[in-house]
Write a protein that holds these residues in place. Structure first.
Motif, PDB file in Angstrom:
ATOM      1  N   THR A 135      -3.457   0.347   6.275  1.00 32.20           N
ATOM      2  CA  THR A 135      -2.324  -0.572   6.122  1.00 32.20           C
ATOM      3  C   THR A 135      -1.072   0.215   5.727  1.00 32.20           C
ATOM      4  O   THR A 135      -1.141   1.403   5.361  1.00 32.20           O
ATOM      5  CB  THR A 135      -2.615  -1.604   5.021  1.00 32.20           C
ATOM      6  N   ILE A 136       0.069  -0.486   5.785  1.00 35.15           N
ATOM      7  CA  ILE A 136       1.328   0.169   5.397  1.00 35.15           C
ATOM      8  C   ILE A 136       1.289   0.576   3.921  1.00 35.15           C
ATOM      9  O   ILE A 136       1.746   1.662   3.551  1.00 35.15           O
ATOM     10  CB  ILE A 136       2.517  -0.771   5.689  1.00 35.15           C
ATOM     11  N   GLU A 137       0.724  -0.298   3.097  1.00 34.77           N
ATOM     12  CA  GLU A 137       0.659   0.023   1.669  1.00 34.77           C
ATOM     13  C   GLU A 137      -0.239   1.237   1.404  1.00 34.77           C
ATOM     14  O   GLU A 137       0.075   2.084   0.563  1.00 34.77           O
ATOM     15  CB  GLU A 137       0.148  -1.188   0.867  1.00 34.77           C
ATOM     16  N   GLU A 138      -1.350   1.300   2.130  1.00 32.63           N
ATOM     17  CA  GLU A 138      -2.227   2.480   1.989  1.00 32.63           C
ATOM     18  C   GLU A 138      -1.506   3.742   2.444  1.00 32.63           C
ATOM     19  O   GLU A 138      -1.614   4.797   1.814  1.00 32.63           O
ATOM     20  CB  GLU A 138      -3.508   2.277   2.813  1.00 32.63           C
TER      21      GLU A 138
ATOM     22  N   GLU B  27       5.768   2.057  12.761  1.00 40.36           N
ATOM     23  CA  GLU B  27       6.134   0.994  11.823  1.00 40.36           C
ATOM     24  C   GLU B  27       7.511   1.302  11.225  1.00 40.36           C
ATOM     25  O   GLU B  27       7.649   2.167  10.360  1.00 40.36           O
ATOM     26  CB  GLU B  27       5.098   0.897  10.687  1.00 40.36           C
TER      27      GLU B  27
END
Lengths: 256, 168
Positions: A2-5, A35
């Motif tokens: 994910t983007i947060e990861e 992204e």
């Protein structure tokens, strides 16, 4: 990912290519290519990181520090020719022919049950049992009771607690860095273990020779393998020591 | 004699004394103490370096040793265990380029000093760029995941500190 990861990974990495071999960093960077939100965050983060790194790197040490450090270079300790040598009883780590002696002991070990007297056979059986116990203890990744990197402090505390206190250690064992210690009971007798490391992790087990009804006496070290472990055993000043490493015996022999 | 013992002491000093000093200075914020820590690190290396058998790990060993010496001195000075405070705010504030561009070394160290102690060492090692986050984990003897979370949280605090220092 994910983007947060990806943010979490890139926040801990050096996206400037300092560590290009990291697969997770590469994956996070690839995600940033597709992204826009992540790409914008990365650009801002990288700019800040770069500025902060440059600020830290602008700190210069005092001008005389380098000379002081160079003066610490260890000098050669070759004995002068005129030095007199006074014969004294020497512990095993100061004796010559150590490696060959250790190897010989290991080979002779197999013949011990046949050749040795009953008391010696019992002593060897005691040692084997103790080896098994400390090897199992080491494999259980025991927690340290006290963390300390000061061997003298460890000695002092073990002494105050009535636990076995390690005496003088062979130089290369003494040179290992201590992490702390713990204790446990072996057949009702106290055993101390000290966690040590260099680029490997070791445990040094210390037990009084009086623990055993037939005490093993090992003036020259035994280095033996036990599955994935290597154990080096010696006795000195009333203590029996077992140094354990997860590795092979050749690695332990380098500490002789 | 081990392979490591054959390494050139002068070369090691030349290569690592500046990053080690900067790490020490960031921890201690004191030139004298930073010099002492750097000297103590190389003194220990001179005494114990022979036991290191993997030359590739010397860099991490030096940083680890310096950090342990710093902690030892701190423990001696005050019997205080560093605590990691919980931070509720996870998102880092934006730091205007103007604020960041006025940074010099001492301002950077001042800002690092305002960050929680648990974050200070990993942040400093990260910004010195000598160690990867995996090497930072090994140096500080903490899990990789902990390094990542401390860096993430530490950066939040660091940016807040810098914003508070900004006159605007």
């Amino acid at each position: 990912m994910t983007i947060e990861e990806a943010k979490s990974i890139l926040a801990a990495a050096h996206p400037d290519g300092s560590h290009p071999d990291d697969a997770e960093v590469a994956q996070a960077l690839k995600l940033a290519e597709t992204e826009p939100e992540l790409a914008a965050w990365l650009a801002e983060e990288s700019a800040f990181d770069s500025t902060f790194s440059k600020a830290l790197e602008s700190i210069e040490p005092p001008t005389d520090l380098k000379d002081k450090l160079l003066a610490l270079e260890p000098a050669s300790h070759e004995p002068a020719q005129e030095d007199k040598v006074i014969p004294m009883p020497t512990p095993w780590w100061k004796s010559k022919g150590l490696l060959s002696a250790a190897a010989t002991v290991a080979i002779l070990f197999g013949f011990a049950a046949i050749l040795l007297k009953p008391t010696q056979v019992q002593a060897e059986a005691n040692l084997t049992h103790f080896h098994d116990s400390v090897a199992n203890h080491f494999r259980s990744n025991p927690k340290l009771h006290v963390t300390s990197d000061d061997l003298d402090k460890i000695r002092s505390q073990l002494g105050e607690q009535g636990q076995p206190v390690p005496g003088e250690l062979p130089p290369k064992v003494d040179a290992l860095l201590e992490l702390g210690y713990g204790t446990f009971d072996y057949q009702g007798h106290p055993v101390a273990y000290i966690s040590m490391h260099d680029d490997d992790a070791y445990h040094l087990y210390v037990v009084s020779q009086a623990t055993f009804d037939q005490a093993p006496s090992i003036e020259q070290p035994q280095v033996v393998a036990d599955s994935d472990l290597a154990l080096m055993t010696w006795t000195d000043q009333g203590n029996l020591y077992v140094l354990i490493l997860r590795g092979n015996v050749e690695e332990l022999k380098q500490l002789l | 004699m081990s392979e490591h013992a054959k390494l050139d002491f002068k070369q090691l000093v030349e290569q690592y004394y500046k990053p080690l000093y900067r790490f020490a200075y960031s921890l201690a914020k004191n030139e004298h103490e930073a010099s002492d820590l750097t000297q103590q690190t190389f003194t220990i290396y001179a005494q114990k370096g022979d036991s290191l058998r993997d030359a590739s790990k010397i860099k991490s060993w030096l940083f680890t040793t310096l950090y342990r010496e710093f902690l030892r001195l701190r423990r001696r000075a005050a019997n205080v265990t560093p605590q990691e405070n919980e931070i509720l705010e996870i998102e880092a504030p934006n730091v205007e380029p103007g604020v960041a561009n006025t940074l010099d070394g001492h301002t950077a160290v001042e800002a690092l000093q305002q960050v929680d102690e648990a974050y200070r060492a990993p942040l400093t090692l990260f910004y010195l760029k000598d160690l990867s986050y995996k090497e930072i984990a090994a140096t500080l003897d903490i899990p990789i995941g902990t390094v990542m979370s401390r860096l993430s949280r530490g950066k939040v605090q660091l940016k807040k500190c810098l914003l508070q220092r900004s006159p605007s």
